[in-house]
Write a protein that holds these residues in place. Sequence first.
Motif, PDB file in Angstrom:
ATOM      1  N   TYR A  46       0.909  -1.304  -0.129  1.00 34.40           N
ATOM      2  CA  TYR A  46      -0.008  -0.104  -0.106  1.00 34.40           C
ATOM      3  C   TYR A  46       0.921   1.315  -0.027  1.00 34.40           C
ATOM      4  N   TYR A  47       1.947   1.259   0.787  1.00 36.43           N
ATOM      5  CA  TYR A  47       2.860   2.273   0.828  1.00 36.43           C
ATOM      6  C   TYR A  47       3.614   2.773  -0.654  1.00 36.43           C
ATOM      7  N   GLN A  50       1.009   3.850  -3.007  1.00 32.57           N
ATOM      8  CA  GLN A  50       0.702   5.496  -2.778  1.00 32.57           C
ATOM      9  C   GLN A  50       1.955   6.362  -3.179  1.00 32.57           C
ATOM     10  N   ASP A  53       2.157   6.322  -6.881  1.00 36.06           N
ATOM     11  CA  ASP A  53       1.167   7.038  -7.654  1.00 36.06           C
ATOM     12  C   ASP A  53       1.360   8.753  -7.267  1.00 36.06           C
TER      13      ASP A  53
END
Length: 182
Positions: A46-47, A50, A53
């Motif tokens: 997830y990190y 993010q 992105d």
Amino acid sequence: MNERTSIRIIDYKDVPLEFYKNKRLHPKSAKKYQDDHKEQKIAIEYYISQQVDGFFQKIYPSVNKTQLCYSQIITETDFQKIEISYFYKNFFDDLERDSDGKLNLKIKWSISFDEKCTPIKLAYLAPDYRGNELQPRSLSYNDVNGRLHRKYGTIEINGFPIFYYIYFTLQEILDVIKKIHT
């Protein structure tokens, strides 16, 4: 201090190797380990997602990108050892041309812990800079939080990047894991 919060120091030189033979985790411990590992993996992915992105938002906001599988990652020395067919199979196999014959770029990315693979530094330059100063005061290699912008490297076709190596430090990944357990 109670048993759970105390730190016990063991000098492993004094423990015979036979002690470790055929040692296994208790089934409950093994299950907890697997759950912790899964939680860490999700948090790290997830990190990274993010951060990637945010990275692409800065350089190429509307790009459609795909992460390269971990097993396909290569290092700097691999460029001299690996057959060119590897690159065609993993980077160029899904390239297509539109009706005008132009190449449709399919951007791929992967993380890198090797700074040598990521020589390009992002920087911020104020929109009102007009090129009058040799050393612009508004030039910054840090983001609004004071952290360095992410470094990266590319593989290009005709001057257009089709693959991005995005630099992450091991420390920032460890910091993600530490946050889970606090």
